[in-house]
Design a protein around this motif. Structure first.
Motif, PDB file in Angstrom:
ATOM      1  N   ASN A  41      -1.592  -4.309  -2.676  1.00  8.30           N
ATOM      2  CA  ASN A  41      -1.873  -3.302  -2.132  1.00  8.30           C
ATOM      3  C   ASN A  41      -0.592  -2.687  -2.697  1.00  8.30           C
ATOM      4  O   ASN A  41       0.466  -2.385  -2.114  1.00  8.30           O
ATOM      5  CB  ASN A  41      -2.164  -3.298  -1.061  1.00  8.30           C
ATOM      6  N   GLU A  43      -1.686   0.807  -2.189  1.00 10.53           N
ATOM      7  CA  GLU A  43      -1.208   1.791  -1.247  1.00 10.53           C
ATOM      8  C   GLU A  43      -0.519   1.975  -0.585  1.00 10.53           C
ATOM      9  O   GLU A  43       0.206   0.864   0.408  1.00 10.53           O
ATOM     10  CB  GLU A  43      -3.088   2.052  -1.374  1.00 10.53           C
ATOM     11  N   PRO A  44      -0.514   3.750  -0.007  1.00 12.24           N
ATOM     12  CA  PRO A  44       0.636   3.291   1.586  1.00 12.24           C
ATOM     13  C   PRO A  44      -0.278   3.556   2.974  1.00 12.24           C
ATOM     14  O   PRO A  44       0.252   3.094   4.162  1.00 12.24           O
ATOM     15  CB  PRO A  44       0.754   4.743   1.214  1.00 12.24           C
ATOM     16  N   GLN A  45      -1.610   2.519   2.251  1.00  8.68           N
ATOM     17  CA  GLN A  45      -3.152   2.852   3.646  1.00  8.68           C
ATOM     18  C   GLN A  45      -3.025   0.743   3.800  1.00  8.68           C
ATOM     19  O   GLN A  45      -3.201   0.881   2.572  1.00  8.68           O
ATOM     20  CB  GLN A  45      -3.767   3.439   4.454  1.00  8.68           C
ATOM     21  N   ALA A  46      -3.221   0.346   4.402  1.00  5.00           N
ATOM     22  CA  ALA A  46      -3.808  -1.218   4.408  1.00  5.00           C
ATOM     23  C   ALA A  46      -5.197  -0.705   3.968  1.00  5.00           C
ATOM     24  O   ALA A  46      -5.755   0.171   3.896  1.00  5.00           O
ATOM     25  CB  ALA A  46      -3.975  -2.168   5.656  1.00  5.00           C
ATOM     26  N   ALA A  47      -5.627  -1.883   2.913  1.00  5.60           N
ATOM     27  CA  ALA A  47      -6.761  -2.198   2.170  1.00  5.60           C
ATOM     28  C   ALA A  47      -7.593  -3.179   3.368  1.00  5.60           C
ATOM     29  O   ALA A  47      -6.880  -3.953   3.236  1.00  5.60           O
ATOM     30  CB  ALA A  47      -6.420  -1.770   1.383  1.00  5.60           C
ATOM     31  N   THR A  48      -8.818  -3.050   2.819  1.00  2.00           N
ATOM     32  CA  THR A  48      -9.434  -4.557   2.973  1.00  2.00           C
ATOM     33  C   THR A  48     -10.525  -4.689   2.078  1.00  2.00           C
ATOM     34  O   THR A  48     -11.325  -3.798   1.723  1.00  2.00           O
ATOM     35  CB  THR A  48     -10.559  -4.201   5.014  1.00  2.00           C
ATOM     36  N   LYS A  57      -7.996  -9.270   4.209  1.00  2.00           N
ATOM     37  CA  LYS A  57      -6.832  -7.984   5.044  1.00  2.00           C
ATOM     38  C   LYS A  57      -5.476  -7.439   3.856  1.00  2.00           C
ATOM     39  O   LYS A  57      -4.997  -8.645   4.470  1.00  2.00           O
ATOM     40  CB  LYS A  57      -6.640  -7.778   6.354  1.00  2.00           C
ATOM     41  N   PRO A  59      -2.314  -5.411   3.808  1.00  2.00           N
ATOM     42  CA  PRO A  59      -1.304  -4.328   4.199  1.00  2.00           C
ATOM     43  C   PRO A  59      -1.032  -3.632   2.733  1.00  2.00           C
ATOM     44  O   PRO A  59      -0.216  -3.521   2.193  1.00  2.00           O
ATOM     45  CB  PRO A  59       0.121  -5.312   4.758  1.00  2.00           C
ATOM     46  N   ALA A  60      -0.342  -2.179   4.070  1.00  2.00           N
ATOM     47  CA  ALA A  60      -0.269  -1.159   2.888  1.00  2.00           C
ATOM     48  C   ALA A  60       0.888  -1.911   1.983  1.00  2.00           C
ATOM     49  O   ALA A  60       2.130  -2.164   3.109  1.00  2.00           O
ATOM     50  CB  ALA A  60       0.670   0.245   3.319  1.00  2.00           C
ATOM     51  N   ASN A  61       1.097  -1.634   0.784  1.00  2.00           N
ATOM     52  CA  ASN A  61       2.255  -2.285  -0.290  1.00  2.00           C
ATOM     53  C   ASN A  61       2.374  -3.582  -0.339  1.00  2.00           C
ATOM     54  O   ASN A  61       3.855  -3.126  -0.988  1.00  2.00           O
ATOM     55  CB  ASN A  61       3.861  -0.825   0.215  1.00  2.00           C
TER      56      ASN A  61
END
Length: 117
Positions: A41, A43-48, A57, A59-61
């Protein structure tokens, strides 16, 4: 290894160099006869996301500098995945073969599949 294929009216080319010792040292070598899917990921925020009807899930980065995101070791086959991006759900399918490792990287436009080994 060189693989030529067809996708519609296009010719596909897959060129890969395999080094099992380096893949093992990097922590990306799948168990014999299995395929590995790693999730990252940028992105700076977690993704699901949903992978083969399982919620993952990420985690960010995760996976941006090392294989430190979630991983699944799977039987060879086709698997569907989905992620919600900007209110829309993006779905796609990935086919993994024995002794391959794939990365699914979450980014601003959805998921990018990349063969890692």
């Amino acid at each position: 290894m060189l693989k030529l294929g067809r996708k519609g009216s296009e010719t596909t080319v897959n060129l890969a160099l395999r080094n099992p010792e380096a893949a093992k040292a990097a922590g990306i070598l799948p168990p014999p006869g299995k395929a590995r899917v790693m999730f990252g990921n940028i992105e700076p925020q977690a993704a699901t996301l949903t992978f083969d009807k399982k919620t993952i899930k990420v985690p960010a980065n995760a996976g941006t500098k090392a294989p430190d995101g979630p991983m699944l070791d799977l039987a060879p086959g086709k698997y569907r995945y989905a992620i919600k991006v900007g209110g829309k759900t993006e779905t796609d399918e990935i086919e993994v073969r024995a002794d391959e490792t794939w990365g699914l990287m979450v980014g601003p436009g959805g998921i990018l599949p990349l063969q890692a080994y």
